[in-house]
Design an enzyme around this catalytic site. Structure first.
Site, PDB file in Angstrom:
ATOM      1  N   LYS A 209       0.838  -1.197   0.000  1.00 38.11           N
ATOM      2  CA  LYS A 209       0.000   0.000   0.000  1.00 38.11           C
ATOM      3  C   LYS A 209       0.881   1.258   0.000  1.00 38.11           C
ATOM      4  O   LYS A 209       0.684   2.166  -0.781  1.00 38.11           O
ATOM      5  CB  LYS A 209      -0.910  -0.028   1.236  1.00 38.11           C
ATOM      6  CG  LYS A 209      -1.865   1.118   1.314  1.00 38.11           C
ATOM      7  CD  LYS A 209      -2.808   0.949   2.499  1.00 38.11           C
ATOM      8  CE  LYS A 209      -3.463   2.274   2.827  1.00 38.11           C
ATOM      9  NZ  LYS A 209      -4.315   2.202   4.001  1.00 38.11           N
ATOM     10  N   GLU A 215      10.541  -4.891   4.208  1.00 40.23           N
ATOM     11  CA  GLU A 215      10.534  -6.302   3.821  1.00 40.23           C
ATOM     12  C   GLU A 215      10.198  -6.460   2.333  1.00 40.23           C
ATOM     13  O   GLU A 215      10.881  -7.158   1.582  1.00 40.23           O
ATOM     14  CB  GLU A 215       9.487  -7.077   4.638  1.00 40.23           C
ATOM     15  CG  GLU A 215       9.808  -7.238   6.115  1.00 40.23           C
ATOM     16  CD  GLU A 215       9.296  -6.099   6.979  1.00 40.23           C
ATOM     17  OE1 GLU A 215       9.028  -5.005   6.437  1.00 40.23           O
ATOM     18  OE2 GLU A 215       9.181  -6.301   8.203  1.00 40.23           O
ATOM     19  N   GLY A 269      -4.755  -1.862   5.220  1.00 39.42           N
ATOM     20  CA  GLY A 269      -3.968  -3.008   4.747  1.00 39.42           C
ATOM     21  C   GLY A 269      -4.584  -4.348   5.114  1.00 39.42           C
ATOM     22  O   GLY A 269      -4.713  -5.240   4.276  1.00 39.42           O
ATOM     23  N   ARG A 270      -5.011  -4.497   6.364  1.00 42.25           N
ATOM     24  CA  ARG A 270      -5.506  -5.810   6.807  1.00 42.25           C
ATOM     25  C   ARG A 270      -6.919  -6.103   6.335  1.00 42.25           C
ATOM     26  O   ARG A 270      -7.461  -7.166   6.630  1.00 42.25           O
ATOM     27  CB  ARG A 270      -5.389  -5.937   8.328  1.00 42.25           C
ATOM     28  CG  ARG A 270      -5.996  -4.799   9.122  1.00 42.25           C
ATOM     29  CD  ARG A 270      -5.546  -4.855  10.580  1.00 42.25           C
ATOM     30  NE  ARG A 270      -6.015  -3.712  11.353  1.00 42.25           N
ATOM     31  CZ  ARG A 270      -5.381  -2.551  11.456  1.00 42.25           C
ATOM     32  NH1 ARG A 270      -4.253  -2.374  10.801  1.00 42.25           N
ATOM     33  NH2 ARG A 270      -5.867  -1.568  12.188  1.00 42.25           N
ATOM     34  N   GLU A 355      -4.153  -6.546  15.312  1.00 43.67           N
ATOM     35  CA  GLU A 355      -3.634  -5.233  14.896  1.00 43.67           C
ATOM     36  C   GLU A 355      -4.744  -4.181  15.033  1.00 43.67           C
ATOM     37  O   GLU A 355      -4.485  -3.008  15.280  1.00 43.67           O
ATOM     38  CB  GLU A 355      -3.108  -5.296  13.446  1.00 43.67           C
ATOM     39  CG  GLU A 355      -2.233  -4.130  13.060  1.00 43.67           C
ATOM     40  CD  GLU A 355      -1.427  -4.363  11.778  1.00 43.67           C
ATOM     41  OE1 GLU A 355      -0.307  -4.905  11.854  1.00 43.67           O
ATOM     42  OE2 GLU A 355      -1.922  -4.022  10.701  1.00 43.67           O
ATOM     43  N   HIS A 386      -4.985 -33.220  18.577  1.00 48.91           N
ATOM     44  CA  HIS A 386      -3.817 -34.003  18.988  1.00 48.91           C
ATOM     45  C   HIS A 386      -2.666 -33.106  19.415  1.00 48.91           C
ATOM     46  O   HIS A 386      -1.533 -33.555  19.525  1.00 48.91           O
ATOM     47  CB  HIS A 386      -3.379 -34.911  17.838  1.00 48.91           C
ATOM     48  CG  HIS A 386      -4.424 -35.925  17.473  1.00 48.91           C
ATOM     49  ND1 HIS A 386      -4.484 -37.165  18.052  1.00 48.91           N
ATOM     50  CD2 HIS A 386      -5.473 -35.844  16.625  1.00 48.91           C
ATOM     51  CE1 HIS A 386      -5.522 -37.828  17.559  1.00 48.91           C
ATOM     52  NE2 HIS A 386      -6.142 -37.042  16.693  1.00 48.91           N
ATOM     53  N   LYS A 506       9.984  -0.822  14.185  1.00 54.49           N
ATOM     54  CA  LYS A 506      10.518  -0.492  12.854  1.00 54.49           C
ATOM     55  C   LYS A 506      11.582   0.592  12.971  1.00 54.49           C
ATOM     56  O   LYS A 506      12.640   0.504  12.355  1.00 54.49           O
ATOM     57  CB  LYS A 506       9.398   0.076  11.969  1.00 54.49           C
ATOM     58  CG  LYS A 506       8.528  -0.917  11.264  1.00 54.49           C
ATOM     59  CD  LYS A 506       7.746  -0.169  10.178  1.00 54.49           C
ATOM     60  CE  LYS A 506       6.365  -0.723   9.978  1.00 54.49           C
ATOM     61  NZ  LYS A 506       5.516   0.104   9.117  1.00 54.49           N
TER      62      LYS A 506
HETATM   63  O1  F6P Z   1       2.184  -4.308  10.022  1.00 57.28           O
HETATM   64  C1  F6P Z   1       1.995  -2.960   9.725  1.00 57.28           C
HETATM   65  C2  F6P Z   1       1.458  -2.740   8.336  1.00 57.28           C
HETATM   66  O2  F6P Z   1       1.337  -1.361   8.136  1.00 57.28           O
HETATM   67  C3  F6P Z   1       0.143  -3.451   8.081  1.00 57.28           C
HETATM   68  O3  F6P Z   1      -0.955  -2.781   8.550  1.00 57.28           O
HETATM   69  C4  F6P Z   1       0.180  -3.611   6.602  1.00 57.28           C
HETATM   70  O4  F6P Z   1      -0.742  -4.571   6.208  1.00 57.28           O
HETATM   71  C5  F6P Z   1       1.613  -4.017   6.399  1.00 57.28           C
HETATM   72  O5  F6P Z   1       2.330  -3.252   7.334  1.00 57.28           O
HETATM   73  C6  F6P Z   1       2.167  -3.846   5.018  1.00 57.28           C
HETATM   74  O6  F6P Z   1       2.164  -2.516   4.569  1.00 57.28           O
HETATM   75  P1  F6P Z   1       2.283  -2.138   3.051  1.00 57.28           P
HETATM   76  O7  F6P Z   1       1.145  -2.739   2.303  1.00 57.28           O
HETATM   77  O8  F6P Z   1       2.257  -0.627   3.007  1.00 57.28           O
HETATM   78  O9  F6P Z   1       3.597  -2.670   2.531  1.00 57.28           O
END
Ligand code: F6P
Length: 540
Positions: A209, A215, A269-270, A355, A386, A506
């Site tokens: 987003k 990452e 995002g979520r 979150e 189990h 972060k």
């Molecule tokens: O974990 C924090 C967060 O901002 C989430 O809310 C989001 O889904 C994720 O990082 C990834 O963010 P982006 O889509 O901006 O890479």
């Protein structure tokens, strides 16, 4: 109109629930069932292909009506109105929360800053459809003119968990494309995925987003560099697409402008799998199935919007969960799907639920003096039987659980399905009834072992029983939990749609990374400093 900001503990309902709790906390559900022969029917909601039985809970008519009253007193109806109509209910980030618009019908009129967003949503949907069909059919090819065989989704958090969970859950509906998900900045993750890829036939979908996430950008760069070992710069346009709100950053990364699928700030995002973030879903199971997923979610939205609270599935599940969280002080909730397809479901929900509602400051900026966000965990049954069921049955903790089951299996193996479902029904029955001392004795148990073989029972469960796992029913199920999150956030008087809690770690990681480069460490606590030095010693 802002969303209401009512401290739930100041309501009449809350106070009455406290008094009521003192009276009924030890009530035995077994006895409640014995007293009312219509209890199961009364506490069941049957809607479309969903049959939600919440009768195996430590609730009476009075509990239920007080919980419903709580929802009224915190003005849930007004809050729902604000949620669906695109008001800025994410006040701390000054944003609307409109994932529901992504699955609304074309003729809906949902406005953001006075402009109807539906035409824009449908133009992106059209782009998703055309692109997915071109890739699946093989009409759109890679740089050596071969059809694509692999799709790699590069994203993390909401840009990974939703698509990954849905693709895995709907694998029965999958086409020939092999999908891989790269999320962790751990280089071993991307390298293991690379082992399975051929650059000539792999499509990369970068999902972020913000397009600033460490990452995702690291993994995308590694994959681009790997791709460029065989291909040329101009071939990137054929193999890399991106989903983002940050068009400029995507272009800077080198993705062709035509390969950008936009999303919007008003999608969290979520909650974004319904947007172009779901592109990998559309590629993996076909656009028609992706649209059915959205349709299911839209049906759940309408159920939630229009149904009376007492027969409203997300409302009822949310209130029952509040009953255990805030009155019984239950520490966590389990989600146990009786379907191997839903293997990633609890992991996915962990982000959505924790979150969103893992907050300790209320909507007035005050520290809350009551418990908020529930801890969610779970694994599919029967495997989890189990593993951790021992603790649910005989441990000291109260763990309310959602049991999710499907009447029909997709491959239709009756023998397996009957065995699976017999376990599904048996577990909630065992958790309800337990086994008392007399029953243990009647089984001829050796005297010294009797206490160990007693099951107290009285463990609450909801049974969410669905006809079969289809894209549509999965859409309904996900939306059901999304709205449960919303209701709980409203009752707890917290902001569910920001996530400032992920920032501090972060920031510190950024500082430490620089320190690795400069080989100097400063301003750390003694423990962290020692760990950093030890790391340096091992890796230099
Ligand atoms: O974990 C924090 C967060 O901002 C989430 O809310 C989001 O889904 C994720 O990082 C990834 O963010 P982006 O889509 O901006 O890479």
């Amino acid at each position: 109109m802002a969303i209401p900001k009512i401290n739930p503990t100041t309501t009449k309902a809350w106070k009455n629930l406290e008094t009521h709790f003192n009276k009924i906390q030890d009530v035995e559900m077994k006895k409640l069932f014995a007293q009312e022969d219509k209890r199961a029917e009364k506490f069941t909601i049957s809607w479309e292909d969903f049959y939600v039985d919440f009768s195996k809970n430590r609730i009476t008519d009075e509990t239920f009506s007080l919980l419903l009253q709580l929802a009224e007193e915190v003005k849930l109806k007004e809050a729902m109105q604000a949620y669906f109509s695109g008001e800025v209910i994410n006040e701390t980030e000054k944003r609307e929360v409109l994932h529901t618009a992504l699955r609304a019908s074309k003729d809906a009129n949902i406005k953001v800053e006075g402009v109807n967003v539906m035409p824009e949503i449908f133009s992106v949907k059209q782009k998703i459809k055309q692109f997915s069909e071109a890739i699946i059919s093989g009409n759109q090819k890679g740089y050596t003119n071969k059809a694509f065989t692999h799709v790699v989704n590069i994203g993390i958090g909401g840009s990974d968990l939703g698509p990954a969970m849905v693709v895995d859950s709907l694998q029965y509906y999958k086409n020939h494309l092999t999908t891989q998900f790269v999320s962790n900045v751990d280089g071993d993750h991307v390298n293991e995925v690379i082992k399975k890829l051929d650059p000539e036939t792999t499509l990369f979908v970068i999902v972020s987003k913000t397009f600033t996430t460490q990452e995702t950008l690291s993994n995308a760069t590694t994959l681009k560099n790997w791709f460029l070992k065989s291909a040329k710069q101009e071939d990137i346009a054929k193999h890399f697409v991106a989903v983002s709100t940050n068009i400029e950053k995507v272009k800077d990364f080198g993705v062709d402008e035509n390969n950008i699928f936009p999303m919007w700030n008003w999608v969290g995002g979520r909650f974004s799998l319904w947007s172009a973030v779901g592109l990998t879903i559309s590629l993996a199971v076909g656009n028609q199935n992706f649209e059915k997923l959205l349709l299911g979610a839209n049906k759940m939205d309408n159920h939630f919007k229009t149904q009376d609270f007492k027969t409203n599935i997300p409302v009822v599940l949310a209130l029952i969960s509040i009953w255990y969280n805030n009155f019984f002080k239950a520490e966590s909730e389990a989600i146990i799907p009786y379907s191997q397809y839903l293997n990633q479901f609890a992991t996915y929900l962990q982000q959505g639920i924790m979150e969103s509602n893992g907050k300790s400051v209320d909507r007035n900026g005050e520290l809350v003096k009551y418990q908020t966000g529930t801890i969610i965990w779970g694994e599919p049954g029967t495997n989890s039987q189990h593993a951790f069921f021992q603790l649910i049955h005989q441990g000291t903790k109260l763990i309310p659980a959602d049991f999710i089951g499907f009447a029909k299996s997709l491959h239709g193996n009756k023998d397996h399905q009957d065995k699976l479902m017999s376990n599904f029904f048996a577990q909630t029955e065992a958790l309800l009834n337990g086994k008392d001392k007399d029953e243990v004795i009647a089984e001829g148990t050796e005297e010294t072992l009797i206490p160990f073989k007693v099951f107290q029972g009285n463990k609450p469960t909801n049974t969410i029983f669905i006809d079969s796992l289809t894209p549509e029913s999965l859409g309904k199920l996900i939306a059901m939990y999304e709205h449960k999150i919303f209701v709980q956030g409203i009752v707890w008087n917290i902001f569910s749609y920001d996530q400032f809690g992920v920032e501090l770690g972060k920031q510190l990681a950024g500082k430490i990374l620089k320190e690795f480069e400069n080989n100097t460490f400063a301003n750390h606590d003694a423990s962290t400093l020692n760990l950093l030095k030890h790391f340096k010693k091992l890796t230099d």
